[in-house]
Write a protein that holds these residues in place. Structure first.
Motif, PDB file in Angstrom:
ATOM      1  N   ARG A 169      37.941  32.701  42.304  1.00 57.02           N
ATOM      2  CA  ARG A 169      37.008  31.662  42.730  1.00 57.02           C
ATOM      3  C   ARG A 169      36.346  30.982  41.529  1.00 57.02           C
ATOM      4  O   ARG A 169      36.312  29.754  41.438  1.00 57.02           O
ATOM      5  N   GLU A 170      35.830  31.778  40.606  1.00 58.00           N
ATOM      6  CA  GLU A 170      35.079  31.206  39.474  1.00 58.00           C
ATOM      7  C   GLU A 170      35.979  30.423  38.520  1.00 58.00           C
ATOM      8  O   GLU A 170      35.599  29.353  38.043  1.00 58.00           O
ATOM      9  N   ASP A 212      36.414  37.263  42.937  1.00 54.86           N
ATOM     10  CA  ASP A 212      35.409  36.552  42.134  1.00 54.86           C
ATOM     11  C   ASP A 212      36.088  35.773  41.004  1.00 54.86           C
ATOM     12  O   ASP A 212      35.757  34.616  40.754  1.00 54.86           O
ATOM     13  N   VAL A 251      31.450  38.596  37.278  1.00 54.11           N
ATOM     14  CA  VAL A 251      32.444  38.664  38.359  1.00 54.11           C
ATOM     15  C   VAL A 251      32.714  40.125  38.676  1.00 54.11           C
ATOM     16  O   VAL A 251      32.663  40.975  37.790  1.00 54.11           O
ATOM     17  N   ASN A 252      32.980  40.396  39.954  1.00 54.61           N
ATOM     18  CA  ASN A 252      33.170  41.796  40.334  1.00 54.61           C
ATOM     19  C   ASN A 252      34.607  42.177  40.642  1.00 54.61           C
ATOM     20  O   ASN A 252      34.859  43.231  41.182  1.00 54.61           O
TER      21      ASN A 252
END
Length: 167
Positions: free
Chosen positions: A152-153, A149, A144-145
């Motif tokens: 969402r994840e 991210d 993830v950045n």
């Protein structure tokens, strides 16, 4: 962890806790049963991290002041004890391994992997690059950045238990 879902953020560094607490507060509105276990990497930063939790007005308890896990769980368990993190990963529905959203080389992904947990980590995994690559390739970990991210994840994994189980 009956009746709640657990996000464990382990070995976190300065710059990561703010993001994780923001993400947690945001996700808490979608997942009222979400519990965050926040485990900073360095004990000398415990005070700083506790002040952040106070500033963000989250209901938290220090692990050192909890007698077992009791019934009245806070929103956030602040892991201010040493040596407990490897076992705590066992309670996770989703694990985030710190030292990876900021450039400090990342931390060991094997601890949560040993419990077969879905693992998220940032792009800075130089120290554990081979393990990180292997996990991405085999679907056990997701890079993830940042804030979006992560939201969402984590949301994905909490709403799709099959995906989480597969990871």
């Amino acid at each position: 962890n009956e009746g709640c879902r657990v996000l464990v953020a382990g070995s976190t560094h300065r710059g990561e806790e703010e993001i994780l607490v923001d993400v947690f507060v945001f996700l808490k509105s979608q997942f009222p049963d979400l519990l965050l276990v926040l485990a900073p990497r360095h004990p000398q930063r415990f005070g700083e991290v506790e002040r952040l939790l106070q500033r963000r007005n989250v209901n938290y308890k220090r692990r050192s002041q909890m007698n077992g896990f009791g019934t009245a769980l806070p929103e956030v368990i602040f892991l201010d004890t040493l040596g407990d993190l490897p076992g705590i990963y066992g309670l996770a529905d989703v694990a985030f391994v710190g030292g990876s959203l900021v450039d400090v080389g990342g931390h060991n992904l094997i601890e949560p992997a040993r419990w077969r947990k879905p693992i998220l980590f940032g792009p800075y995994m130089a120290t554990f690059a081979d393990i990180a690559e292997e996990m991405k390739k085999n679907g056990g970990g997701i890079e993830v950045n940042g804030r979006e991210d992560l939201m969402r994840e984590i949301s994905d994994l909490l709403t799709d238990p099959k995906k989480a189980m597969k990871m």
